[in-house]
Motif scaffolding. Structure first.
Motif, mmCIF file in Angstrom:
data_model
loop_
_atom_site.group_PDB
_atom_site.id
_atom_site.type_symbol
_atom_site.label_atom_id
_atom_site.label_comp_id
_atom_site.label_asym_id
_atom_site.label_seq_id
_atom_site.Cartn_x
_atom_site.Cartn_y
_atom_site.Cartn_z
ATOM 1 N N GLY A 70 0.790 -1.221 0.000
ATOM 2 C CA GLY A 70 0.000 0.000 0.000
ATOM 3 C C GLY A 70 0.815 1.260 0.000
ATOM 4 O O GLY A 70 0.269 2.347 0.025
ATOM 5 N N GLY A 71 2.148 1.152 0.008
ATOM 6 C CA GLY A 71 2.985 2.337 -0.001
ATOM 7 C C GLY A 71 3.101 2.951 1.366
ATOM 8 O O GLY A 71 2.802 2.351 2.400
ATOM 9 N N SER A 72 3.498 4.229 1.399
ATOM 10 C CA SER A 72 3.793 4.889 2.663
ATOM 11 C C SER A 72 2.537 5.077 3.514
ATOM 12 O O SER A 72 2.594 4.986 4.729
ATOM 13 C CB SER A 72 4.443 6.253 2.394
ATOM 14 N N ARG A 73 1.382 5.318 2.861
ATOM 15 C CA ARG A 73 0.164 5.503 3.651
ATOM 16 C C ARG A 73 -0.237 4.224 4.353
ATOM 17 O O ARG A 73 -0.614 4.217 5.512
ATOM 18 C CB ARG A 73 -0.977 5.980 2.746
ATOM 19 N N ALA A 74 -0.153 3.110 3.625
ATOM 20 C CA ALA A 74 -0.489 1.827 4.242
ATOM 21 C C ALA A 74 0.461 1.533 5.373
ATOM 22 O O ALA A 74 0.093 1.005 6.409
ATOM 23 C CB ALA A 74 -0.450 0.709 3.198
ATOM 24 N N GLY A 75 1.744 1.881 5.188
ATOM 25 C CA GLY A 75 2.732 1.635 6.234
ATOM 26 C C GLY A 75 2.420 2.448 7.465
ATOM 27 O O GLY A 75 2.523 1.975 8.590
ATOM 28 N N SER A 76 2.009 3.725 7.286
ATOM 29 C CA SER A 76 1.696 4.570 8.428
ATOM 30 C C SER A 76 0.474 4.040 9.151
ATOM 31 O O SER A 76 0.400 4.057 10.376
ATOM 32 C CB SER A 76 1.468 6.012 7.959
ATOM 33 N N ALA A 77 -0.532 3.571 8.375
ATOM 34 C CA ALA A 77 -1.748 3.041 8.986
ATOM 35 C C ALA A 77 -1.456 1.795 9.801
ATOM 36 O O ALA A 77 -2.097 1.549 10.818
ATOM 37 C CB ALA A 77 -2.783 2.746 7.899
ATOM 38 N N ASN A 78 -0.495 1.003 9.368
ATOM 39 C CA ASN A 78 -0.158 -0.221 10.086
ATOM 40 C C ASN A 78 0.878 0.011 11.174
ATOM 41 O O ASN A 78 1.326 -0.936 11.806
ATOM 42 C CB ASN A 78 0.382 -1.271 9.102
ATOM 43 N N GLY A 79 1.285 1.245 11.364
ATOM 44 C CA GLY A 79 2.249 1.542 12.414
ATOM 45 C C GLY A 79 3.682 1.249 12.039
ATOM 46 O O GLY A 79 4.537 1.175 12.920
ATOM 47 N N THR A 80 3.967 1.095 10.764
ATOM 48 C CA THR A 80 5.334 0.809 10.327
ATOM 49 C C THR A 80 6.151 2.093 10.344
ATOM 50 O O THR A 80 5.745 3.101 9.778
ATOM 51 C CB THR A 80 5.346 0.213 8.911
ATOM 52 N N LYS A 81 7.302 2.063 10.985
ATOM 53 C CA LYS A 81 8.156 3.237 11.075
ATOM 54 C C LYS A 81 9.160 3.242 9.934
ATOM 55 O O LYS A 81 9.669 2.202 9.530
ATOM 56 C CB LYS A 81 8.892 3.249 12.412
ATOM 57 N N PRO A 82 9.477 4.409 9.389
ATOM 58 C CA PRO A 82 10.507 4.485 8.350
ATOM 59 C C PRO A 82 11.880 4.218 8.938
ATOM 60 O O PRO A 82 12.116 4.385 10.138
ATOM 61 C CB PRO A 82 10.379 5.917 7.834
ATOM 62 N N LEU A 83 12.810 3.816 8.079
ATOM 63 C CA LEU A 83 14.176 3.556 8.520
ATOM 64 C C LEU A 83 14.911 4.870 8.764
ATOM 65 O O LEU A 83 14.675 5.872 8.082
ATOM 66 C CB LEU A 83 14.919 2.744 7.454
ATOM 67 N N THR A 84 15.810 4.860 9.733
ATOM 68 C CA THR A 84 16.608 6.034 10.058
ATOM 69 C C THR A 84 18.070 5.638 10.197
ATOM 70 O O THR A 84 18.413 4.446 10.190
ATOM 71 C CB THR A 84 16.137 6.684 11.370
ATOM 72 N N VAL A 85 18.919 6.644 10.350
ATOM 73 C CA VAL A 85 20.340 6.383 10.580
ATOM 74 C C VAL A 85 20.539 5.635 11.895
ATOM 75 O O VAL A 85 21.493 4.863 12.050
ATOM 76 C CB VAL A 85 21.132 7.708 10.566
ATOM 77 N N GLU A 86 19.632 5.841 12.852
ATOM 78 C CA GLU A 86 19.715 5.114 14.124
ATOM 79 C C GLU A 86 19.578 3.609 13.900
ATOM 80 O O GLU A 86 20.232 2.813 14.581
ATOM 81 C CB GLU A 86 18.625 5.614 15.085
ATOM 82 N N ASP A 87 18.733 3.214 12.960
ATOM 83 C CA ASP A 87 18.595 1.783 12.640
ATOM 84 C C ASP A 87 19.893 1.249 12.064
ATOM 85 O O ASP A 87 20.316 0.130 12.386
ATOM 86 C CB ASP A 87 17.446 1.576 11.646
ATOM 87 N N ALA A 88 20.534 2.035 11.194
ATOM 88 C CA ALA A 88 21.823 1.620 10.637
ATOM 89 C C ALA A 88 22.871 1.513 11.721
ATOM 90 O O ALA A 88 23.698 0.596 11.730
ATOM 91 C CB ALA A 88 22.267 2.616 9.564
ATOM 92 N N ARG A 89 22.841 2.445 12.662
ATOM 93 C CA ARG A 89 23.795 2.402 13.771
ATOM 94 C C ARG A 89 23.587 1.147 14.619
ATOM 95 O O ARG A 89 24.548 0.516 15.066
ATOM 96 C CB ARG A 89 23.641 3.647 14.640
ATOM 97 N N ALA A 90 22.323 0.765 14.831
ATOM 98 C CA ALA A 90 22.033 -0.440 15.608
ATOM 99 C C ALA A 90 22.553 -1.686 14.897
ATOM 100 O O ALA A 90 23.093 -2.599 15.521
ATOM 101 C CB ALA A 90 20.531 -0.551 15.861
ATOM 102 N N LEU A 91 22.388 -1.728 13.569
ATOM 103 C CA LEU A 91 22.894 -2.868 12.802
ATOM 104 C C LEU A 91 24.418 -2.911 12.803
ATOM 105 O O LEU A 91 25.016 -3.986 12.693
ATOM 106 C CB LEU A 91 22.387 -2.794 11.361
#
Length: 343
Positions: A70-91
C-alpha cells in the motif's frame, strides 16, 4: 542377414523414397536444432540473471521499511516506522550484531547536473557511506572512492557512473573537476566501472556522495530509503551462541557480559561496543577512523581523541591486573589491534 546386406537394404529404401527420406531427415534436423537453441537460450538467460545479481553485490542484504503493497500511507496506517540512521547504527553495533561486517544507509533522489554549459539529468543520486561500494560491487575505474573522513566532514565530493561521466564531461577526465548538482557544487573524485544493463534504468547513470552531504543539500535529515548490509564471512568454528573469545578474554554479546580469566569485567555500553569491535577484528589492525565510524557512527560530533580515551579505559579494565598477556596493543601512526595470545 550380414551387416553389408543390411546397409544395402537401408540405402535402397532411402533411394526408392527420396522425398519422404528428405522430409524425415529435415524433421530430425529441425528437432535437434530446436533443442540446441532452447538450451542455449536457457543457459544464456541463466547467466544473464547471475550477472545481474553479481552487479548488485553477491554478499549483500537490503533492509527496507515494511510498508507493504500500500505504499507509505499503508505503512503509516499499520504503524510501520521508516528507517533512520539510528537503525543503521544499531545494525553496525558489533556487540548486538557481531556477524555484520558493514552497514550503508542510503537516500536517493534525482537531480540535474551541470558542467561548463552541459546539462544532464542524473537518474539516481545516492547518499551513503563508503561501505556501499563494496557491498554493491561498485568498483572505481578512475580516481578513488570518497572516504569516511569525507562523510564525517560532509564534504561535497562525488563518485559518478560511466554514463554520467560520458554525458557530462565527454572525453575529458572527470576526476578533480567540478560539477553543479541541483545547485550544489561537487568535486568528482572517482568514476565507477561500467556495469551495463538492459532495463529501463541505467545503473551507470548515477552519482554517489556522502550521506550527510546529500541529506543537507536535497533530501533532508529524516528517514533513509534503505540500508545495505554486508554480512561477515564466517571463519573458524563456533565458540558458543555469538560468543567472542581471545585467549582468556570472553565476550558474550547476548548476555552483555565480559570475562577475563573467569573474572567479570564491568564495562560501559560504549566500552562494550569498542571491545566487541576489536574482538571481531582480532589480530587485525584497525584505524581510529574505523573505530569511530563503527562504534560512534558517522553523525558523532566529536573527534579522534575520544577513541584514544576509550581505548585507555578499556585497556585499563581488561588488561590491568590480568594474569594473562596484554591483549590490546597500539600500532603507532595507524591504530590499534587486539592480538590473541600465541599458544
Amino acid at each position: 542377414m550380414n551387416p553389408f546386406q543390411t546397409l544395402r537394404f537401408a540405402f535402397g529404401g532411402l533411394a526408392a523414397n527420396k522425398v519422404r527420406s528428405a522430409l524425415t531427415m529435415l524433421g530430425v534436423l529441425i528437432g535437434v536444432a530446436a533443442v540446441i537453441l532452447l538450451l542455449a537460450v536457457g543457459n544464456g538467460s541463466s547467466q544473464a540473471v547471475k550477472d545481474s545479481i553479481e552487479k548488485l553485490g553477491t554478499n549483500a542484504l537490503t533492509v527496507s521499511s515494511g510498508s507493504g503493497f500500500g505504499g507509505s500511507r499503508a505503512g503509516s496506517a499499520n504503524g510501520t516506522k521508516p528507517l533512520t540512521v539510528e537503525d543503521a547504527r544499531a545494525l553496525a553495533d558489533p556487540s548486538a550484531a557481531p556477524h555484520i561486517e558493514s552497514v550503508a544507509p542510503e537516500v536517493t533522489t534525482s537531480q540535474t547536473a551541470l558542467h561548463e554549459g552541459t546539462s544532464h539529468t542524473v537518474g539516481q543520486v545516492v547518499g551513503t557511506y563508503p561501505a556501499y561500494f563494496k557491498a554493491s560491487n561498485s568498483k572505481v575505474a578512475k580516481g578513488d572512492y570518497f572516504s569516511s573522513d569525507d562523510v564525517l566532514a560532509s564534504r561535497k565530493v562525488a563518485v559518478i557512473g560511466s554514463t554520467t561521466a560520458a554525458d557530462l564531461f565527454g572525453t575529458a577526465d572527470p576526476v578533480g573537476r567540478k560539477m553543479v548538482l541541483g545547485g550544489t557544487p561537487f568535486t568528482v573524485v572517482g568514476v565507477l566501472s561500467a556495469k551495463g544493463g538492459t532495463g529501463f534504468q541505467d545503473p551507470d547513470d548515477v552519482v554517489v556522495a556522502p550521506l550527510p552531504t546529500v541529506q543537507n543539500a536535497f533530501t533532508g535529515f529524516g528517514s533513509v530509503g534503505q540500508i545495505l548490509v554486508r554480512p561477515r564471512r564466517r571463519t573458524g568454528g563456533p565458540t558458543g551462541e555469538g560468543r567472542l573469545v581471545a585467549g582468556d578474554l570472553e565476550l558474550d554479546p547476548v548476555g552483555h557480559q565480559v570475562l577475563r580469566g573467569g573474572r567479570p569485567v564491568s564495562l560501559s555500553p560504549t566500552e562494550f561496543k569498542l571491545l566487541a569491535y576489536l574482538m571481531t577484528h582480532a589480530d587485525r589492525v584497525v584505524s581510529k577512523m574505523q573505530i569511530l565510524e563503527h562504534v560512534w557512527a558517522y553523525d558523532f560530533g566529536g573527534d579522534l581523541s575520544i577513541v584514544e580515551s576509550y581505548i585507555s579505559y578499556v585497556r585499563r579494565k581488561v588488561d590491568s591486573g590480568a594474569d594473562g598477556a596484554k591483549l590490546i596493543h597500539t600500532v603507532r601512526g595507524i591504530g590499534y589491534v587486539l592480538r590473541r595470545p600465541q599458544i
